[in-house]
Design an enzyme around this catalytic site. Sequence first.
Site, mmCIF file in Angstrom:
data_model
loop_
_atom_site.group_PDB
_atom_site.id
_atom_site.type_symbol
_atom_site.label_atom_id
_atom_site.label_comp_id
_atom_site.label_asym_id
_atom_site.label_seq_id
_atom_site.Cartn_x
_atom_site.Cartn_y
_atom_site.Cartn_z
ATOM 1 N N GLU A 1 0.851 -1.207 0.000
ATOM 2 C CA GLU A 1 0.000 0.000 0.000
ATOM 3 C C GLU A 1 0.877 1.245 0.000
ATOM 4 O OE1 GLU A 1 -2.003 -0.531 3.737
ATOM 5 O OE2 GLU A 1 -3.250 -2.184 3.028
ATOM 6 N N ARG B 1 3.607 20.000 6.714
ATOM 7 C CA ARG B 1 4.562 18.990 7.172
ATOM 8 C C ARG B 1 5.715 19.557 8.002
ATOM 9 N NH1 ARG B 1 7.148 15.861 4.028
ATOM 10 N NH2 ARG B 1 7.106 14.285 5.651
ATOM 11 N N CYS C 1 -0.972 33.558 10.560
ATOM 12 C CA CYS C 1 -0.682 34.164 11.864
ATOM 13 C C CYS C 1 -0.370 33.114 12.914
ATOM 14 C CB CYS C 1 -1.859 35.034 12.296
ATOM 15 S SG CYS C 1 -2.190 36.300 11.083
ATOM 16 N N GLU C 2 0.772 32.456 12.759
ATOM 17 C CA GLU C 2 1.258 31.440 13.693
ATOM 18 C C GLU C 2 2.780 31.450 13.577
ATOM 19 O OE1 GLU C 2 -0.405 28.890 15.450
ATOM 20 O OE2 GLU C 2 -2.440 29.244 14.709
ATOM 21 N N TYR D 1 1.295 14.009 0.947
ATOM 22 C CA TYR D 1 0.961 14.658 2.215
ATOM 23 C C TYR D 1 1.202 16.168 2.159
ATOM 24 C CZ TYR D 1 1.009 9.755 3.353
ATOM 25 O OH TYR D 1 0.757 8.399 3.324
HETATM 26 C C1 LIG Z 1 -0.757 5.986 5.316
HETATM 27 C C2 LIG Z 1 -0.957 4.561 5.024
HETATM 28 C C3 LIG Z 1 -0.284 3.959 3.944
HETATM 29 C C4 LIG Z 1 0.709 4.703 3.086
HETATM 30 O O1 LIG Z 1 1.862 5.029 3.774
HETATM 31 P P1 LIG Z 1 3.101 5.691 2.997
HETATM 32 O O2 LIG Z 1 4.091 5.931 4.062
HETATM 33 O O3 LIG Z 1 2.626 6.932 2.362
HETATM 34 O O4 LIG Z 1 3.569 4.695 1.990
HETATM 35 C C5 LIG Z 1 -0.551 2.634 3.685
HETATM 36 N N1 LIG Z 1 -1.427 1.920 4.436
HETATM 37 C C6 LIG Z 1 -2.090 2.468 5.484
HETATM 38 C C7 LIG Z 1 -3.032 1.639 6.263
HETATM 39 C C8 LIG Z 1 -1.869 3.798 5.810
HETATM 40 O O5 LIG Z 1 -2.518 4.323 6.853
#
Ligand SMILES: *Cc1c(COP(=O)(O)O)cnc(C)c1O
Length: 417
Positions: A273, A312, A343-344, A371
């Site tokens: 993922e 970030r 304003c931070e 992100y």
């Molecule tokens: C955020 C997330 C990802 C992706 O993470 P990366 O660091 O962007 O690769 C994959 N799986 C789950 C469940 C997540 O919460």
Amino acid sequence: MSFFSYREGELHAEDVPVRAICDAHGTPAYIYSRAALENAYLEYERALEGCEHLVCYAVKANSNLAVLDVLARLGAGFDIVSGGELERVLQAGGDPAKIVFSGVSKTAAEMARALEAGIHCFNVESAAELEALNSVANAVGRPAPVSVRVNPDVDAKTHPYISTGLRENKFGVTMEEALRVYQRAAELEHVEIIGLDCHIGSQLTDISPYLDTLQRLLELIDTLAKAGITIRHLDLGGGLGVRYRDEEPPSIASFIAAIREQLGQRELTLMFEPGRSIAANAGILATRVEYLKPTAEHNFALVDAGMNDMIRPALYQAWLDIQPVSQAGSGQRAQWDIVGPVCETGDFLGKGRDLSLNQGDLLAMFGAGAYGFVMSSNYNTRGRAAELLVDGEQVHVARERESFTDMIRGEQRLPGS
Ligand SMILES: *Cc1c(COP(=O)(O)O)cnc(C)c1O
């Protein structure tokens, strides 16, 4: 290979000068490279050749429809964490049968919609969620394919806010609980066990936490097999890091190769993922210097992108490289704090950057494709930035800059006013 490079001192996104994009579409602007997205996704695909697999891009990293469209056209799967992300994937032409649904508190409505869409799998994160999913599946009249997200209790050695695989985190079930949750799933009439899932953190620059995790999960798969429970796919989540400054994460290819080696000859479909490792270096944030304000303590460069556009640095102490769009460098050379209009005091993009700056200069923040925009807000009633997707010599408006009317949509004054 970078799809953002200098040609005769001018930063280009693929074949288009960034300056031209900023002149046409204004700043701040997120600029993505289609080729960079494709290249990173295909590196996963190539490394997984010859092995049953599914790469599910983590939508939360960058959920713009054009970005999802690029990946859907390559046949990508998608990892979603909300009903909203499900609708985005469907709108972008993604295949529902390649969607996995993660997240610790899915609502009944989200579950029902995902079942009706025919997603591949629910990554179940607690015993209570499993019971809820079983009831929803009963009501919808379709069995729910599930994997249980386990928390392997490994230290991903990353920033605490993005480390998710330790016992103390809210994610998944513990290794000790996992067998019981699977046994319960096997008893339930409306869920079907298909896999095992984990996700241990983000911006990992070392393979060893993955290999430790894999070891533990393979042991769990054996324990489950003895209990008569068959696991068909193993989802190792996302989290592979990228280079922002001097980090040395493994390449996608060597990361996958190490996992395949440890997996050996097991009959398992491998799933990943990835979010950041596909999108981060496929995007920059372009911003313009409004004013220079040298003071006794700090040299401030006040730019038109703020923490509402890119949070970030403020949220994770992230360091992202900031460079001039034009390298001519006739400006004032100093250690500049690049700060926004919000304003931070936490509103900064970078501190102490050695740059030669003039008022009006354009700057590019690299590694902003993941992100970045997705975490942006309307704080200080600032419209969110435009998003542009570059494809060779073409610039596609992936999202228009947000207008004041967009921002107040749905708001109302009191009656009788
Ligand atoms: C955020 C997330 C990802 C992706 O993470 P990366 O660091 O962007 O690769 C994959 N799986 C789950 C469940 C997540 O919460």
